[in-house]
Design an enzyme around this catalytic site. Structure first.
Site, short mmCIF file in Angstrom:
data_model
loop_
_atom_site.label_atom_id
_atom_site.label_comp_id
_atom_site.label_asym_id
_atom_site.label_seq_id
_atom_site.Cartn_x
_atom_site.Cartn_y
_atom_site.Cartn_z
N HIS A 209 -29.39 10.57 8.11
CA HIS A 209 -28.74 10.00 6.92
C HIS A 209 -28.14 8.63 7.16
CE1 HIS A 209 -25.32 11.95 8.97
NE2 HIS A 209 -24.60 10.98 8.46
C1 UD1 Z 1 -21.05 9.59 4.32
C2 UD1 Z 1 -20.25 8.80 5.36
C3 UD1 Z 1 -20.90 8.92 6.71
C4 UD1 Z 1 -21.11 10.36 7.10
C5 UD1 Z 1 -21.87 11.09 6.00
C6 UD1 Z 1 -21.93 12.54 6.32
C7 UD1 Z 1 -19.08 6.76 4.63
C8 UD1 Z 1 -19.11 5.28 4.62
N1 UD1 Z 1 -20.21 7.39 5.01
O1 UD1 Z 1 -22.34 8.97 4.23
O2 UD1 Z 1 -20.05 8.32 7.68
O3 UD1 Z 1 -21.82 10.43 8.29
O4 UD1 Z 1 -21.17 10.93 4.75
O5 UD1 Z 1 -22.83 13.25 5.56
O6 UD1 Z 1 -18.08 7.34 4.31
N2 UD1 Z 1 -24.81 11.94 -2.67
C9 UD1 Z 1 -25.17 13.00 -3.43
N3 UD1 Z 1 -24.37 14.11 -3.43
C10 UD1 Z 1 -23.23 14.18 -2.71
C11 UD1 Z 1 -22.87 13.08 -1.95
C12 UD1 Z 1 -23.67 11.97 -1.93
O7 UD1 Z 1 -26.20 13.00 -4.10
O8 UD1 Z 1 -22.54 15.22 -2.75
C13 UD1 Z 1 -25.72 10.76 -2.63
C14 UD1 Z 1 -25.32 9.65 -3.62
O9 UD1 Z 1 -26.48 9.07 -4.11
C15 UD1 Z 1 -24.60 8.67 -2.74
C16 UD1 Z 1 -25.32 8.82 -1.40
O10 UD1 Z 1 -25.67 10.19 -1.33
O11 UD1 Z 1 -24.65 7.36 -3.23
C17 UD1 Z 1 -24.47 8.44 -0.22
O12 UD1 Z 1 -23.22 9.13 -0.22
P1 UD1 Z 1 -21.94 8.47 0.51
O13 UD1 Z 1 -20.81 9.43 0.50
O14 UD1 Z 1 -21.66 7.11 -0.04
O15 UD1 Z 1 -22.45 8.21 1.97
P2 UD1 Z 1 -23.23 9.17 2.96
O16 UD1 Z 1 -24.54 8.57 3.27
O17 UD1 Z 1 -23.18 10.55 2.44
N1 UDP Z 2 -24.34 20.33 8.82
C1 UDP Z 2 -24.53 21.45 8.02
N2 UDP Z 2 -25.67 21.54 7.27
C2 UDP Z 2 -26.64 20.60 7.28
C3 UDP Z 2 -26.45 19.46 8.11
C4 UDP Z 2 -25.28 19.35 8.84
O1 UDP Z 2 -23.69 22.35 8.03
O2 UDP Z 2 -27.66 20.75 6.57
C5 UDP Z 2 -23.09 20.21 9.59
C6 UDP Z 2 -23.23 20.03 11.10
O3 UDP Z 2 -23.32 21.27 11.75
C7 UDP Z 2 -21.96 19.29 11.46
C8 UDP Z 2 -21.71 18.41 10.24
O4 UDP Z 2 -22.46 19.00 9.18
O5 UDP Z 2 -20.88 20.21 11.61
C9 UDP Z 2 -22.16 17.01 10.49
O6 UDP Z 2 -22.13 16.31 9.30
P1 UDP Z 2 -23.03 15.03 9.01
O7 UDP Z 2 -24.19 15.00 9.92
O8 UDP Z 2 -23.27 15.03 7.54
O9 UDP Z 2 -22.02 13.82 9.29
P2 UDP Z 2 -21.65 12.98 10.59
O10 UDP Z 2 -21.19 13.93 11.64
O11 UDP Z 2 -22.85 12.17 10.97
O12 UDP Z 2 -20.57 12.07 10.12
#
Ligand code: UD1
Ligand code: UDP
Length: 370
Positions: A209
């Site tokens: 992601h």
């Molecule tokens: C965010 C965090 C990242 C973390 C990740 C974990 C920031 C800057 N980024 O990235 O550090 O590793 O979460 O998963 O805070 N969206 C949905 N449904 C949701 C949430 C998001 O559809 O419930 C989609 C939306 O189109 C959104 C995009 O995902 O624009 C990105 O979501 P966002 O929270 O901005 O960043 P992540 O890539 O999820």
């Molecule tokens: N995770 C989960 N389901 C998924 C993918 C990740 O439960 O389909 C859990 C994973 O075990 C870990 C956390 O989500 O505990 C990590 O989150 P993510 O990778 O979204 O964020 P990051 O750690 O990169 O910020």
């Protein structure tokens, strides 16, 4: 005696498994602490949020700010506006933020500007890559926090180098491991493997992601080309993050992905199911921060598709390796593992399931029994 009021901030998927053990530990000490859970709503899909409350046995948040998605500035600003209102109404004695997402920085900023002390849980991690939004969030949160709760000793070094007062830094260990220890038995009972028709060790688990990997067509193409090759040797299970599926669709790559017969795309799965998938994987290919740590704890080979990591201990001590974003590199490193060239590791110090209790002891010492 008035109870010590604490807010615990969650917003995105990787926050829930960090705050759940701490919430429970403060609740055990409710004689002294009045703890509230604040959810910004940065992640809002059931599969990115509610599933985790259910799996981790957390109650509904005390406040749900419903900020949703947006640009960095929009999201951060909206969280700040909405959380400030909560703070002004509730005026806690202390706010605890975790990790490095936008919710972390936004809520920390709100609190310090109202002179409410902040603790940063998972402080001091550095990738030294300012193109990562998380690196900015880490740096900025650490510099304004009053207590820096670190998961590993390398973090202390970073904070010292940035001029942070040593007295603010506390090595409490890795809170993610508390959640694993508490939920491992339940996770072992998950039937996710049967649900998706895969067998133990007969698959590699993928999550992606990071904007650096999935926000451009070229990066996604490189990765998908590698999957095409690796899938000739092993089944690939890929729970797809919402950012990633949106980009796969936007770039018109859905058909290409679907044509790889041994690549199984599924929705993001809950915490227990994902733990089961990790524990039984032949190897993991990811760009997640937390999964680098979890795979080290499980001693499952992990290939991290990034140029750098803020969690180098997973490489020096654990089962993690970095892989460059080239099709050849991804295929080569995966091939090594499939041929049995496996990097095993050890569990780092204080990744022992007792981090939440160390934090609560610290709070008792500092704020209650002082
Ligand atoms: C965010 C965090 C990242 C973390 C990740 C974990 C920031 C800057 N980024 O990235 O550090 O590793 O979460 O998963 O805070 N969206 C949905 N449904 C949701 C949430 C998001 O559809 O419930 C989609 C939306 O189109 C959104 C995009 O995902 O624009 C990105 O979501 P966002 O929270 O901005 O960043 P992540 O890539 O999820
Ligand atoms: N995770 C989960 N389901 C998924 C993918 C990740 O439960 O389909 C859990 C994973 O075990 C870990 C956390 O989500 O505990 C990590 O989150 P993510 O990778 O979204 O964020 P990051 O750690 O990169 O910020």
């Amino acid at each position: 005696m008035q109870k010590f009021k604490i807010h615990l901030i969650v917003g995105a998927r990787p926050n829930f498994m960090k705050m759940a053990p701490l919430y429970k530990e403060f609740k055990k000490n409710s004689k002294y602490f009045d703890v509230k859970l604040i959810h910004t709503g940065q992640h809002y899909d059931e599969k990115m949020s509610k599933f985790f409350f259910d799996d981790l046995g957390m109650p509904k948040p005390d406040e749900y700010l419903q900020v949703g998605s947006g640009s960095h500035a929009q999201q951060t600003a909206l969280i700040m506006q909405k959380y400030e209102e909560v703070l002004l109404k509730d005026m806690p004695n202390h706010v605890i933020v975790c990790g490095d997402v936008n919710s972390t920085l936004a809520c920390a900023l709100d609190a310090v500007k109202l002179h409410i002390p902040v603790s940063h849980l998972e402080a001091g991690l550095r990738s030294f890559d300012k193109k990562m939004p998380e690196e900015i969030n880490r740096l900025a949160t650490d510099v304004i926090s009053d207590l820096l709760l670190i998961p590993s000793e390398d973090a202390r070094e970073h904070l010292r180098n940035e001029g942070i007062d040593e007295n603010k830094i506390h090595f409490v260990g890795n809170i993610m491991i508390d959640s694993i220890v508490q939920h491992k038995d339940k996770a072992l009972k998950s039937n996710i493997l049967e649900q998706i028709y895969v067998k133990d060790s007969a698959y590699a688990l993928i999550t992606l992601h990071r904007p650096s990997n999935v926000d451009d067509l070229n990066g996604l193409n490189i990765i998908i080309d590698a999957f095409e090759e690796i899938a000739k040797k092993i089944k690939l299970v890929f729970p797809v993050h919402p950012r990633t599926i949106k980009n796969i669709e936007k770039f018109g790559l859905k058909d290409k992905v679907k044509s790889i017969s041994n690549l199984l795309l599924i929705d993001p799965v809950g915490y227990l199911d994902f733990m089961k998938l990790q524990m039984n994987a032949s190897f993991i290919l990811t760009d997640s921060g937390g999964i680098q740590e979890e795979s080290t704890f499980f001693n499952i080979p992990c290939l991290t598709l990034r140029e750098n990591t803020e969690r180098p201990i997973t490489i020096t001590m654990g089962s993690n390796q970095l892989v460059k974003l080239t099709t050849q590199d991804i295929i080569f490193k995966s091939g090594e593992i499939l041929e049995g060239k496996i990097k095993t590791g050890q569990i780092p110090p204080l990744w022992d399931g007792k981090t939440a209790s160390r934090i609560v002891d610290l709070f008792l010492d500092k704020f209650i029994l002082k």
